[in-house]
Design a protein around this motif. Structure first.
Motif, mmCIF file in Angstrom:
data_model
loop_
_atom_site.group_PDB
_atom_site.id
_atom_site.type_symbol
_atom_site.label_atom_id
_atom_site.label_comp_id
_atom_site.label_asym_id
_atom_site.label_seq_id
_atom_site.Cartn_x
_atom_site.Cartn_y
_atom_site.Cartn_z
ATOM 1 N N ARG A 139 -12.772 -1.066 3.017
ATOM 2 C CA ARG A 139 -11.758 -0.053 3.304
ATOM 3 C C ARG A 139 -11.890 1.065 2.283
ATOM 4 O O ARG A 139 -11.927 0.813 1.071
ATOM 5 N N THR A 140 -11.961 2.294 2.755
ATOM 6 C CA THR A 140 -12.112 3.443 1.869
ATOM 7 C C THR A 140 -10.856 4.300 1.870
ATOM 8 O O THR A 140 -10.144 4.394 2.872
ATOM 9 N N ASP A 141 -10.609 4.916 0.752
ATOM 10 C CA ASP A 141 -9.497 5.857 0.612
ATOM 11 C C ASP A 141 -9.980 6.981 -0.303
ATOM 12 O O ASP A 141 -10.514 6.715 -1.387
ATOM 13 N N ASP A 142 -9.829 8.216 0.145
ATOM 14 C CA ASP A 142 -10.357 9.366 -0.591
ATOM 15 C C ASP A 142 -9.211 10.121 -1.260
ATOM 16 O O ASP A 142 -8.399 10.764 -0.591
ATOM 17 N N PHE A 143 -9.150 10.058 -2.567
ATOM 18 C CA PHE A 143 -8.074 10.698 -3.319
ATOM 19 C C PHE A 143 -8.059 12.210 -3.125
ATOM 20 O O PHE A 143 -6.997 12.843 -3.160
ATOM 21 N N GLU A 144 -9.211 12.806 -2.930
ATOM 22 C CA GLU A 144 -9.295 14.258 -2.821
ATOM 23 C C GLU A 144 -8.795 14.776 -1.472
ATOM 24 O O GLU A 144 -8.580 15.977 -1.323
ATOM 25 N N LYS A 145 -8.623 13.891 -0.499
ATOM 26 C CA LYS A 145 -8.055 14.287 0.791
ATOM 27 C C LYS A 145 -6.560 13.986 0.757
ATOM 28 O O LYS A 145 -6.095 12.933 1.185
ATOM 29 N N ALA A 146 -5.821 14.961 0.251
ATOM 30 C CA ALA A 146 -4.418 14.739 -0.091
ATOM 31 C C ALA A 146 -3.575 14.300 1.098
ATOM 32 O O ALA A 146 -2.682 13.455 0.960
ATOM 33 N N SER A 147 -3.834 14.841 2.262
ATOM 34 C CA SER A 147 -3.002 14.517 3.426
ATOM 35 C C SER A 147 -3.331 13.151 4.010
ATOM 36 O O SER A 147 -2.565 12.629 4.824
ATOM 37 N N GLU A 148 -4.444 12.550 3.599
ATOM 38 C CA GLU A 148 -4.871 11.274 4.165
ATOM 39 C C GLU A 148 -4.740 10.097 3.207
ATOM 40 O O GLU A 148 -4.550 8.962 3.635
ATOM 41 N N THR A 149 -4.867 10.345 1.909
ATOM 42 C CA THR A 149 -4.889 9.233 0.950
ATOM 43 C C THR A 149 -3.596 8.425 0.995
ATOM 44 O O THR A 149 -2.502 8.957 1.219
ATOM 45 N N ASN A 150 -3.740 7.131 0.758
ATOM 46 C CA ASN A 150 -2.600 6.213 0.721
ATOM 47 C C ASN A 150 -2.177 5.865 -0.705
ATOM 48 O O ASN A 150 -1.466 4.882 -0.915
ATOM 49 N N VAL A 151 -2.599 6.654 -1.673
ATOM 50 C CA VAL A 151 -2.375 6.317 -3.062
ATOM 51 C C VAL A 151 -0.889 6.248 -3.417
ATOM 52 O O VAL A 151 -0.488 5.472 -4.293
ATOM 53 N N LEU A 152 -0.044 7.003 -2.717
ATOM 54 C CA LEU A 152 1.382 7.015 -3.012
ATOM 55 C C LEU A 152 2.223 6.232 -2.019
ATOM 56 O O LEU A 152 3.342 5.822 -2.344
ATOM 57 N N CYS A 153 1.708 6.036 -0.818
ATOM 58 C CA CYS A 153 2.556 5.517 0.262
ATOM 59 C C CYS A 153 2.266 4.087 0.688
ATOM 60 O O CYS A 153 3.021 3.525 1.482
ATOM 61 N N SER A 154 1.208 3.478 0.206
ATOM 62 C CA SER A 154 0.820 2.150 0.684
ATOM 63 C C SER A 154 0.820 1.144 -0.461
ATOM 64 O O SER A 154 0.556 1.498 -1.616
ATOM 65 N N ASP A 155 1.110 -0.100 -0.118
ATOM 66 C CA ASP A 155 1.040 -1.187 -1.093
ATOM 67 C C ASP A 155 -0.363 -1.790 -1.028
ATOM 68 O O ASP A 155 -0.658 -2.637 -0.178
ATOM 69 N N PHE A 194 -1.809 7.930 -10.308
ATOM 70 C CA PHE A 194 -0.923 8.246 -9.187
ATOM 71 C C PHE A 194 -0.143 7.021 -8.730
ATOM 72 O O PHE A 194 0.936 7.145 -8.151
ATOM 73 N N PHE A 195 -0.694 5.845 -8.977
ATOM 74 C CA PHE A 195 0.028 4.625 -8.592
ATOM 75 C C PHE A 195 1.341 4.477 -9.361
ATOM 76 O O PHE A 195 2.216 3.718 -8.953
ATOM 77 N N LEU A 196 1.484 5.200 -10.465
ATOM 78 C CA LEU A 196 2.737 5.162 -11.216
ATOM 79 C C LEU A 196 3.910 5.722 -10.425
ATOM 80 O O LEU A 196 5.067 5.453 -10.741
ATOM 81 N N MET A 232 3.763 -1.904 -6.702
ATOM 82 C CA MET A 232 2.621 -1.106 -7.140
ATOM 83 C C MET A 232 2.962 -0.320 -8.400
ATOM 84 O O MET A 232 2.133 -0.202 -9.320
ATOM 85 N N ARG A 233 4.169 0.226 -8.439
ATOM 86 C CA ARG A 233 4.574 0.960 -9.648
ATOM 87 C C ARG A 233 4.591 0.035 -10.863
ATOM 88 O O ARG A 233 4.191 0.432 -11.965
ATOM 89 N N ASN A 234 5.046 -1.183 -10.669
ATOM 90 C CA ASN A 234 5.164 -2.114 -11.791
ATOM 91 C C ASN A 234 3.805 -2.488 -12.371
ATOM 92 O O ASN A 234 3.622 -2.496 -13.597
ATOM 93 N N VAL A 235 2.841 -2.807 -11.503
ATOM 94 C CA VAL A 235 1.523 -3.187 -12.021
ATOM 95 C C VAL A 235 0.837 -1.987 -12.661
ATOM 96 O O VAL A 235 0.089 -2.132 -13.644
ATOM 97 N N ALA A 236 1.075 -0.786 -12.108
ATOM 98 C CA ALA A 236 0.491 0.416 -12.710
ATOM 99 C C ALA A 236 1.101 0.676 -14.083
ATOM 100 O O ALA A 236 0.392 1.033 -15.037
ATOM 101 N N SER A 237 2.411 0.483 -14.209
ATOM 102 C CA SER A 237 3.075 0.686 -15.497
ATOM 103 C C SER A 237 2.623 -0.345 -16.518
ATOM 104 O O SER A 237 2.531 -0.051 -17.721
#
Length: 581
Positions: free
Chosen positions: A198-214, A236-238, A245-250
């Motif tokens: 599974r791939t996720d591209d941080f530079e594609k702001a409208s597509e990345t799941n870095v903030l919205c997915s567990d 960004f996971f913070l 996700m926030r907890n493990v990132a912190s």
């Protein structure tokens, strides 16, 4: 007949004109006109003695410096002066425990039912800029820790990125080995578990799941987080909407608002994941000539420009670094690293007045790194054959084979000379590992933007080497940023780009027209604006909106807006089989 005589100008008028002319001349003579970012190219301008501020520089007054409406860079850096050794040691233990459990030596020996449930994170890099590409590997390493997965370091044609110059940890897998073990354990046949990525591209702001997915709940065996060219992406996971996700990132990155106690995450990861190859280590040892390491490293990214101000500021910063730890009369050792050869020549005479100066002169090195052998051709004959440019995700990859060699002056690579300098490419790796041996401080300066990804990683690795089991030892290690005054006419507003360490301080809280600054600098570049004196520039406010982030004027994230954005956002899942039957 008498003609009336014409009256000449009165004495008063003449005096008035003279007075006005004199005032104008004086005004123009003393008025300081600071160009935005000048390029100084004087024939022989670098012979100077006592370091002084140029009289024409616009400098911030003491009253302005004390104003609560803005801060100088040095004031901002006071937060980082004490170091965060205890937090870095805490993260070191997390990393060590993670690789003891999920490292390749243990995982490859698991029973089939356990191995086939194992998850992986892959880090893939091309051979573009070293700092940006290394952050791709380190971000994957950090993500493997966050998600309790094993680390894969990607290869191209069976070779690691920068493989001639860097050795990678045996705690990681190659994709080839994972594929072999997947077949050997019959993960598809016995357990119906297909090897997909599974791939996720941080530079594609409208597509990345870095903030919205567990991401902890993702079931795919392999995850590839793309476009992670700096310290920002993993952090960004913070702000992820899922508390877990926030907890493990912190746990890994610390509290983004507590800038004074954030751990040296990427330095601790580098300490485990990468090391110099044997031939690079030999080159480093040749320069050190038996010493344990330089006291201070200076990195100057000048992009072929010469600047008196930059040298003056750097010299003052080195003196500050030396003064902070010296307790005896021993002559300190300073190593110089720069993309611009003239900088080495220009600054050395002034440095030798109070320090021993060393730097890597590739033309004198007895060996050849381009082919990975110390018994190969002399460096002067290095050349690139031009046959192995591979394009992957828009990046140029340079593959080395056997005795093929590379000349940085080849016409096909001239476009990179201003970025990387005229020296052969491999010199940057010797410089990197040489500078990371600094015992007390790393100083970063530049023609335009200070604290590049390359300089960040030098400082991070040096600090990690310096940190012993006693956390108090790192309080004597400093990462310092050297700013000449003309870089600060608009405050830090020119430090744009997420890869630069001062970007999160570049907004309106940064004072304009500062004097030369030598500021303590964070080893973990911040990704958010939660700390004191941090403020965003309008460019970043607009960029973050594509990620679903709305910032207040002070840089705080509007959480309700992000929640709404994530609820409305379509979950984009991009997967691909790793191999086909």
């Amino acid at each position: 007949m008498k003609h009336p005589r014409k009256k000449g100008p009165s004495v008063q008028a003449i005096l008035l004109v003279c007075t006005i002319s004199t005032c104008l001349c004086l005004f123009l003579a003393f008025r300081s006109v600071e160009p935005e970012l000048p390029t100084e190219t004087i024939e022989n301008p670098f012979r100077f003695g006592t370091i002084r501020e140029p009289e024409t520089d616009q400098q911030i007054s003491p009253r302005q410096q004390q104003s609560s409406s803005c801060a100088t860079v040095e004031k901002m850096g006071e937060t980082f002066a004490e170091g965060s050794g205890a937090e870095s040691l805490r993260v070191r233990k997390i990393i060590e425990d993670h690789f003891a459990l999920h490292g390749a030596p243990r995982v490859r020996g698991l029973p089939s039912d356990q191995f086939c449930r194992q998850g992986f994170v892959i880090g893939k890099a091309s051979e573009a800029g070293f700092g940006n590409e290394m952050y791709k590997i380190l971000t994957a390493s950090a993500l493997s820790v966050l998600l309790n997965r094993s680390l894969i370091i990607g290869q191209t044609r069976g070779k690691y990125p920068f493989g001639e110059y860097i050795s990678y940890t045996n705690l990681s897998f190659t994709l080839r080995e994972v594929k072999h073990l997947w077949r050997q354990n019959d993960c598809e046949g016995k357990y119906g578990r297909h090897l997909i990525m599974r791939t996720d591209d941080f530079e594609k702001a409208s597509e990345t799941n870095v903030l919205c997915s567990d991401w902890r709940k993702w079931k795919q065996p392999i995850i590839w987080f793309q476009g992670t060219t700096d310290a920002v992406a993993a952090q960004f996971f913070l702000k992820n909407v899922h508390p877990g996700m926030r907890n493990v990132a912190s746990l890994l990155f610390g509290d983004p608002g507590a800038l004074q106690s954030r751990p040296n995450v990427f330095g601790e990861l580098m300490r485990v994941v990468v090391s110099p190859s044997q031939v690079v280590e030999e080159a480093v040892n040749q320069v050190l000539n038996g010493s344990a390491g330089p006291d201070v490293a200076l990195h100057m990214r000048m992009r072929m420009n010469r600047s008196i101000r930059a040298i003056r500021a750097a010299l003052n910063c080195i003196k500050k670094a030396l003064h902070s730890y010296q307790q005896n009369d021993a002559r300190p050792q300073v190593v110089l690293v720069s993309d611009t050869p003239s900088l080495i020549r220009d600054i050395t005479p002034n440095l030798t007045e109070f320090a021993e100066v060393i730097h890597f002169d590739y033309k004198r090195f007895k060996g050849n790194l381009s082919s990975g052998s110390t018994n190969a051709v002399p460096h002067q004959s290095l050349r690139w054959t031009g046959d192995d440019f591979i394009h992957e995700d828009g990046m140029i990859i340079v593959e080395y084979r056997g005795d093929e060699t590379w000349d940085r002056h080849d016409a096909s690579l001239n476009f990179r000379v201003k970025d990387w300098g005229p020296a052969p490419r491999w010199v940057a790796f010797v410089d990197f590992f040489l500078a990371s041996r600094a015992k007390h401080a790393v100083v970063s300066g530049a023609h335009r933007r200070v604290g590049t990804t390359y300089a960040q990683l030098i400082a991070a690795l040096a600090a990690a080497h310096r940190l012993g089991e006693d956390s108090s030892t790192d309080s004597r290690f400093s990462f310092l940023s050297s700013f000449q005054s003309n870089l600060l006419v608009d405050g830090l507003g020119n430090q744009i780009g997420w890869g630069h360490v001062w970007n999160r301080f570049a907004g309106p809280l940064s004072c304009r027209h500062q004097a030369h600054q030598c500021a303590f600098t964070p080893l973990l570049p911040p990704a958010w604006w939660d700390g004191i004196w941090q403020s965003p520039i309008s460019r970043d406010v607009r960029r973050l909106q594509a990620y679903g982030i709305h910032l207040t004027d002070s840089g705080e994230v509007v959480g309700t807006h992000l929640d709404s954005f994530c609820r409305a956002k379509k979950d984009i899942v991009k997967i691909a089989p790793v191999y086909r039957h």
